[in-house]
Scaffold this motif. Structure first.
Motif, PDB file in Angstrom:
ATOM      1  N   ARG A 173       1.184  -1.533   0.175  1.00  0.00           N
ATOM      2  CA  ARG A 173      -0.038   0.340  -0.382  1.00  0.00           C
ATOM      3  C   ARG A 173       0.599   1.503   0.134  1.00  0.00           C
ATOM      4  NH1 ARG A 173      -5.584   0.049   2.702  1.00  0.00           N
ATOM      5  NH2 ARG A 173      -5.487  -1.248   0.680  1.00  0.00           N
ATOM      6  N   PHE A 174       2.023   1.515   0.391  1.00  0.00           N
ATOM      7  CA  PHE A 174       3.170   2.550   0.773  1.00  0.00           C
ATOM      8  C   PHE A 174       3.304   2.888  -0.418  1.00  0.00           C
ATOM      9  CE2 PHE A 174       2.337   2.626   5.342  1.00  0.00           C
ATOM     10  CZ  PHE A 174       2.227   3.818   5.742  1.00  0.00           C
ATOM     11  N   SER A 175       4.085   1.497  -1.124  1.00  0.00           N
ATOM     12  CA  SER A 175       4.474   2.018  -2.440  1.00  0.00           C
ATOM     13  C   SER A 175       3.727   1.899  -3.418  1.00  0.00           C
ATOM     14  CB  SER A 175       5.216   0.181  -3.058  1.00  0.00           C
ATOM     15  OG  SER A 175       4.278  -1.184  -2.865  1.00  0.00           O
ATOM     16  N   ALA A 176       2.107   2.108  -3.165  1.00  0.00           N
ATOM     17  CA  ALA A 176       1.248   1.960  -4.580  1.00  0.00           C
ATOM     18  C   ALA A 176       0.827   3.088  -4.310  1.00  0.00           C
ATOM     19  CB  ALA A 176       0.739   1.460  -4.520  1.00  0.00           C
ATOM     20  N   VAL A 177       1.442   3.620  -3.704  1.00  0.00           N
ATOM     21  CA  VAL A 177       1.300   5.652  -3.407  1.00  0.00           C
ATOM     22  C   VAL A 177       1.814   6.689  -4.814  1.00  0.00           C
ATOM     23  CG1 VAL A 177       1.339   7.922  -1.788  1.00  0.00           C
ATOM     24  CG2 VAL A 177       0.741   5.593  -0.424  1.00  0.00           C
ATOM     25  N   GLU A 178       1.540   7.794  -4.494  1.00  0.00           N
ATOM     26  CA  GLU A 178       1.882   8.405  -6.284  1.00  0.00           C
ATOM     27  C   GLU A 178       3.034   8.780  -6.650  1.00  0.00           C
ATOM     28  OE1 GLU A 178      -0.472  12.207  -5.541  1.00  0.00           O
ATOM     29  OE2 GLU A 178      -1.307  10.810  -6.005  1.00  0.00           O
ATOM     30  N   ARG A 179       3.830   8.764  -7.505  1.00  0.00           N
ATOM     31  CA  ARG A 179       5.341   9.167  -7.131  1.00  0.00           C
ATOM     32  C   ARG A 179       5.372  10.621  -6.938  1.00  0.00           C
ATOM     33  NH1 ARG A 179       5.665   4.613  -5.137  1.00  0.00           N
ATOM     34  NH2 ARG A 179       6.892   2.983  -6.988  1.00  0.00           N
ATOM     35  N   GLY A 180       6.535  11.061  -7.037  1.00  0.00           N
ATOM     36  CA  GLY A 180       6.906  12.708  -6.132  1.00  0.00           C
ATOM     37  C   GLY A 180       6.151  12.952  -5.024  1.00  0.00           C
ATOM     38  N   GLY A 181       5.995  14.439  -4.614  1.00  0.00           N
ATOM     39  CA  GLY A 181       4.769  14.820  -4.041  1.00  0.00           C
ATOM     40  C   GLY A 181       6.375  15.757  -3.151  1.00  0.00           C
ATOM     41  N   SER A 182       6.242  16.251  -1.772  1.00  0.00           N
ATOM     42  CA  SER A 182       7.384  17.250  -0.966  1.00  0.00           C
ATOM     43  C   SER A 182       8.026  15.688  -0.713  1.00  0.00           C
ATOM     44  CB  SER A 182       6.652  17.568   0.001  1.00  0.00           C
ATOM     45  OG  SER A 182       5.633  16.709   1.229  1.00  0.00           O
ATOM     46  N   LYS A 183       9.019  16.354  -0.043  1.00  0.00           N
ATOM     47  CA  LYS A 183      10.218  15.954   0.353  1.00  0.00           C
ATOM     48  C   LYS A 183       9.921  14.540   2.127  1.00  0.00           C
ATOM     49  CE  LYS A 183      14.612  16.882  -0.993  1.00  0.00           C
ATOM     50  NZ  LYS A 183      15.920  18.151  -0.375  1.00  0.00           N
ATOM     51  N   PRO A 184       9.210  15.766   2.472  1.00  0.00           N
ATOM     52  CA  PRO A 184       8.246  14.743   3.852  1.00  0.00           C
ATOM     53  C   PRO A 184       7.745  13.478   3.776  1.00  0.00           C
ATOM     54  CG  PRO A 184       8.415  17.183   4.198  1.00  0.00           C
ATOM     55  CD  PRO A 184       8.465  16.825   2.905  1.00  0.00           C
ATOM     56  N   ARG A 185       6.503  13.608   2.254  1.00  0.00           N
ATOM     57  CA  ARG A 185       5.873  12.605   2.056  1.00  0.00           C
ATOM     58  C   ARG A 185       7.063  11.150   1.254  1.00  0.00           C
ATOM     59  NH1 ARG A 185       0.356  13.010   0.640  1.00  0.00           N
ATOM     60  NH2 ARG A 185      -0.886  11.907  -0.834  1.00  0.00           N
ATOM     61  N   ARG A 186       7.841  11.945   0.721  1.00  0.00           N
ATOM     62  CA  ARG A 186       8.358  10.801  -0.146  1.00  0.00           C
ATOM     63  C   ARG A 186       8.685  10.420   1.520  1.00  0.00           C
ATOM     64  NH1 ARG A 186      10.863  14.273  -4.250  1.00  0.00           N
ATOM     65  NH2 ARG A 186      11.939  14.974  -3.341  1.00  0.00           N
ATOM     66  N   ALA A 187       9.601  10.215   2.199  1.00  0.00           N
ATOM     67  CA  ALA A 187      10.138   9.978   3.213  1.00  0.00           C
ATOM     68  C   ALA A 187       9.004   9.535   4.171  1.00  0.00           C
ATOM     69  CB  ALA A 187      10.530  11.938   4.077  1.00  0.00           C
ATOM     70  N   GLY A 188       8.184   9.620   4.819  1.00  0.00           N
ATOM     71  CA  GLY A 188       6.830   9.080   4.919  1.00  0.00           C
ATOM     72  C   GLY A 188       7.094   7.423   4.673  1.00  0.00           C
ATOM     73  N   ARG A 189       6.573   7.723   2.816  1.00  0.00           N
ATOM     74  CA  ARG A 189       6.527   6.859   2.022  1.00  0.00           C
ATOM     75  C   ARG A 189       7.597   5.734   2.685  1.00  0.00           C
ATOM     76  NH1 ARG A 189       6.095   8.995  -3.155  1.00  0.00           N
ATOM     77  NH2 ARG A 189       8.521   7.800  -3.719  1.00  0.00           N
ATOM     78  N   VAL A 190       9.227   5.724   1.561  1.00  0.00           N
ATOM     79  CA  VAL A 190      10.364   4.768   2.443  1.00  0.00           C
ATOM     80  C   VAL A 190      10.111   4.491   3.010  1.00  0.00           C
ATOM     81  CG1 VAL A 190      12.211   4.934   2.522  1.00  0.00           C
ATOM     82  CG2 VAL A 190      11.630   6.222   0.735  1.00  0.00           C
ATOM     83  N   ALA A 191      10.020   5.799   4.359  1.00  0.00           N
ATOM     84  CA  ALA A 191       9.811   5.134   5.891  1.00  0.00           C
ATOM     85  C   ALA A 191       8.502   3.790   6.274  1.00  0.00           C
ATOM     86  CB  ALA A 191       9.343   6.096   7.438  1.00  0.00           C
ATOM     87  N   GLY A 192       7.502   4.339   5.536  1.00  0.00           N
ATOM     88  CA  GLY A 192       6.166   3.214   5.640  1.00  0.00           C
ATOM     89  C   GLY A 192       6.707   1.814   4.850  1.00  0.00           C
ATOM     90  N   VAL A 193       6.978   1.607   3.945  1.00  0.00           N
ATOM     91  CA  VAL A 193       7.832   0.197   3.677  1.00  0.00           C
ATOM     92  C   VAL A 193       8.725  -0.356   4.175  1.00  0.00           C
ATOM     93  CG1 VAL A 193       8.233  -0.073   1.249  1.00  0.00           C
ATOM     94  CG2 VAL A 193       6.939   1.061   0.788  1.00  0.00           C
ATOM     95  N   SER A 194       9.566   0.696   4.780  1.00  0.00           N
ATOM     96  CA  SER A 194      10.241  -0.202   5.187  1.00  0.00           C
ATOM     97  C   SER A 194       9.997  -0.935   6.825  1.00  0.00           C
ATOM     98  CB  SER A 194      11.665   0.752   5.711  1.00  0.00           C
ATOM     99  OG  SER A 194      12.162   2.146   4.858  1.00  0.00           O
ATOM    100  N   ILE A 195       9.263   0.008   7.288  1.00  0.00           N
ATOM    101  CA  ILE A 195       8.326  -0.558   8.542  1.00  0.00           C
ATOM    102  C   ILE A 195       8.470  -1.162   8.413  1.00  0.00           C
ATOM    103  CG2 ILE A 195       7.173  -0.161  10.013  1.00  0.00           C
ATOM    104  CD1 ILE A 195       8.486   2.928  10.331  1.00  0.00           C
TER     105      ILE A 195
END
Length: 181
Positions: free
Chosen positions: A73-95
């Motif tokens: 679900r976290f990896s299916a989020v749309e690409r791009g966006g702000s740095k905090p949004r990308r960092a949140g997506r990467v953190a979600g996928v990692s966790i």
């Protein structure tokens, strides 16, 4: 040029890279050894929980499926966006991915190694570890398959609604024509 002032690659750079690789490998081995020690010390206690190893394995199987679905679900989020949004997506996928992988590695780590004789300290068979592995894999497979079927049914229903909507628009003359496809 590599932007280093034109001096090129030196032996010192190679030694630095080799040192980093050796250090990272040593750190990985220490982490894996610590994980194995932790699993071997805590598995007899965890496998003795109410319900026995079958229930513990089923719980780990559910954790594996939930973590995998969360990572997807976290990896299916749309690409791009702000740095905090990308960092949140990467953190979600990692966790979420780490949780799923960690649950599987915990159950797998409770089994004795294939080159480990049962007479060595720390290599003995932990009662219930095989049952927990079988239970976790079966639970993950069944629940994962059910989740896939539900997602497929939802996607098919959405596609059918979209086809019906386009058919209705074409009747009114506002949708894509067959020639435009």
């Amino acid at each position: 040029m590599s932007g280093d002032g034109g001096r090129g690659f030196r032996a010192r750079d190679g030694l630095g890279i080799a040192g980093m690789v050796i250090g990272a490998g040593a750190l990985l081995l220490v982490a894996l050894g610590t994980w194995k020690w932790f699993v071997r010390k805590s598995a007899p206690w965890v496998l003795d929980w109410p319900g026995g190893p079958w229930a513990v394995g089923a719980a780990f199987g559910l954790i594996m499926v939930a973590g995998s679905l969360g990572a997807l679900r976290f990896s299916a989020v749309e690409r791009g966006g702000s740095k905090p949004r990308r960092a949140g997506r990467v953190a979600g996928v990692s966790i979420c991915g780490g949780l799923a992988f960690g649950a599987f590695m915990y159950v797998l780590g409770a089994l004795p190694g294939k080159n480990c004789s049962s007479s060595r300290l720390g290599c003995e068979y932990i009662p219930g570890s095989g049952s927990a592995l079988v239970s976790s894999v079966l639970t993950a497979a069944v629940v994962g398959w059910l989740a896939f079927r539900v997602a497929s049914a939802r996607a098919e229903a959405q596609a059918a609604r979209e086809r019906a909507r386009m058919k209705k628009l074409r009747k009114k003359g506002k949708g894509k024509s067959r020639a435009a496809r």
